[in-house]
Scaffold this active site. Structure first.
Site, PDB file in Angstrom:
ATOM      1  N   HIS A  28       3.241   0.592  -3.059  1.00 40.15           N
ATOM      2  CA  HIS A  28       1.818   0.585  -3.345  1.00 40.15           C
ATOM      3  C   HIS A  28       1.403   2.047  -3.767  1.00 40.15           C
ATOM      4  CE1 HIS A  28       1.856  -2.693  -0.385  1.00 40.15           C
ATOM      5  NE2 HIS A  28       1.146  -3.294  -1.127  1.00 40.15           N
ATOM      6  N   SER A 176       8.169  -4.520   0.599  1.00 40.04           N
ATOM      7  CA  SER A 176       7.288  -5.592   0.703  1.00 40.04           C
ATOM      8  C   SER A 176       6.518  -5.449   1.976  1.00 40.04           C
ATOM      9  CB  SER A 176       7.833  -6.911   0.451  1.00 40.04           C
ATOM     10  OG  SER A 176       6.856  -7.837   0.831  1.00 40.04           O
TER      11      SER A 176
HETATM   12  P1  AMP Z   1       0.583  -6.738  -2.524  1.00 41.90           P
HETATM   13  O1  AMP Z   1      -0.139  -5.679  -1.467  1.00 41.90           O
HETATM   14  O2  AMP Z   1       1.747  -7.252  -1.965  1.00 41.90           O
HETATM   15  O3  AMP Z   1      -0.372  -7.837  -2.976  1.00 41.90           O
HETATM   16  O4  AMP Z   1       0.861  -5.840  -3.741  1.00 41.90           O
HETATM   17  C1  AMP Z   1      -0.295  -4.994  -4.512  1.00 41.90           C
HETATM   18  C2  AMP Z   1       0.560  -4.398  -5.515  1.00 41.90           C
HETATM   19  O5  AMP Z   1       1.604  -3.704  -5.122  1.00 41.90           O
HETATM   20  C3  AMP Z   1       0.891  -5.469  -6.654  1.00 41.90           C
HETATM   21  O6  AMP Z   1       0.656  -4.853  -7.912  1.00 41.90           O
HETATM   22  C4  AMP Z   1       2.443  -5.639  -6.321  1.00 41.90           C
HETATM   23  O7  AMP Z   1       3.315  -5.999  -7.292  1.00 41.90           O
HETATM   24  C5  AMP Z   1       2.771  -4.051  -5.942  1.00 41.90           C
HETATM   25  N1  AMP Z   1       3.933  -3.841  -5.049  1.00 41.90           N
HETATM   26  C6  AMP Z   1       4.457  -4.693  -4.151  1.00 41.90           C
HETATM   27  N2  AMP Z   1       5.249  -4.041  -3.658  1.00 41.90           N
HETATM   28  C7  AMP Z   1       5.995  -3.157  -4.511  1.00 41.90           C
HETATM   29  C8  AMP Z   1       7.290  -2.403  -4.894  1.00 41.90           C
HETATM   30  N3  AMP Z   1       8.277  -2.553  -4.073  1.00 41.90           N
HETATM   31  N4  AMP Z   1       7.350  -1.825  -5.589  1.00 41.90           N
HETATM   32  C9  AMP Z   1       6.363  -1.479  -6.833  1.00 41.90           C
HETATM   33  N5  AMP Z   1       5.172  -2.241  -6.628  1.00 41.90           N
HETATM   34  C10 AMP Z   1       4.930  -3.204  -5.478  1.00 41.90           C
END
Ligand code: AMP
Length: 272
Positions: A28, A176
């Site tokens: 993030h 993640s």
């Molecule tokens: P989330 O909080 O999981 O919904 O993710 C929010 C944003 O962060 C989304 O655009 C995801 O694709 C991005 N994101 C999550 N994990 C990663 C990662 N390991 N590397 C890059 N971007 C990420």
């Protein structure tokens, strides 16, 4: 939020938005830095969006640590953390949603049929609430990123979509928020996703272009290496997300999801 955004817009300030569901990690924060580099005002939204979770999914178990998230945001120079409650985002009798009809059918859309309707609807709402000039999304969620680009194109949102590469743990596991739900044994096995994708890259380097054979190779590896179940392993055209049977010159997105007892993990790679 919208009042503030309108003021920024009238002042001609460039606004960058980073939508997240919180429990922030380096992935993030890498997106925040991309937004920071191009915006006067950086907004990070932190909203665990209920409409993108199916009935038997992990909405109730989604990890959270608001205090830590806010400290990270402060350290990264985020200007505004937008943290609405679900009943502020959705009217009780909400009846308009964004539905995409092509790119959302395969991959994660197969096992999570209402997921992308929820994602696109909340992203459209966040665009209308935060009025960003640009918004940053991660390649980690490859299908989501492509769907958002499609929505922006097809509904004419005046928002530039920027993508950031997948940020990984030292051993290669894609970062993640859900990794924190894994047991120690599952955390060990979670590397099978990355290993599978790298095995595909290796096999392709040695000349294997046949998707059936590449898939069989990975399925055999997974049977031995994990108790997790393969949700999907798909080879699709990077642009249309149509399945391919043979890897030719066009970029192919290889995306996979593995269901572990405590979390479902995804990863992907683009073969160019
Ligand atoms: P989330 O909080 O999981 O919904 O993710 C929010 C944003 O962060 C989304 O655009 C995801 O694709 C991005 N994101 C999550 N994990 C990663 C990662 N390991 N590397 C890059 N971007 C990420």
């Amino acid at each position: 939020m919208q009042d503030m955004a309108l003021t920024w817009r009238r002042q001609g300030q460039i606004v960058g938005l980073v939508p997240t569901m919180g429990f922030l990690h380096e992935g993030h924060l890498s997106l925040v830095r991309l937004a920071r580099a191009q915006s006067k005002v950086v907004v990070l939204s932190l909203f665990v969006n209920p409409t993108q979770f199916g009935a038997n999914e992990d909405l109730d178990r989604y990890p959270s640590n608001i205090e830590r998230d806010l400290a990270y945001c402060e350290a990264e120079g985020v200007d505004v953390v937008f943290m609405p409650k679900a009943d502020e985002v959705y009217a009780e009798d909400a009846s308009v949603f964004v539905q995409e009809q092509k790119l959302s059918q395969g991959l994660c859309g197969m096992s999570r049929p209402i997921h992308f309707q929820g994602v696109l609807t909340v992203v459209a709402k966040l665009f209308n609430l935060c009025l960003p000039d640009l918004a940053v999304f991660g390649e980690k969620d490859a299908q989501q990123l492509r769907l958002i680009r499609r929505m922006v194109r097809d509904l004419n949102f005046p928002v530039e979509i920027i993508s950031g590469p997948i940020v990984r743990e030292e051993d290669g596991l894609a970062m993640s928020s859900r990794n924190s739900n894994l047991s120690e044994a599952e955390r060990g096995e979670a590397l099978v996703l990355r290993k599978s994708l790298l095995a595909i890259v290796d096999a392709k380097t040695f000349g294997e272009r046949n998707v059936k054979r590449l898939r069989a190779m990975v399925e055999e590896f997974l049977r031995e290496a994990t108790l997790g179940t393969l949700d999907y392993l798909e080879f699709v055209d990077d642009e249309t997300l149509e399945p391919v049977g043979h890897i030719e010159d066009r970029p192919v997105l290889v995306a996979m999801a593995v269901q572990f007892p405590s979390a479902r993990l995804i990863d992907n790679i683009v073969l160019t």
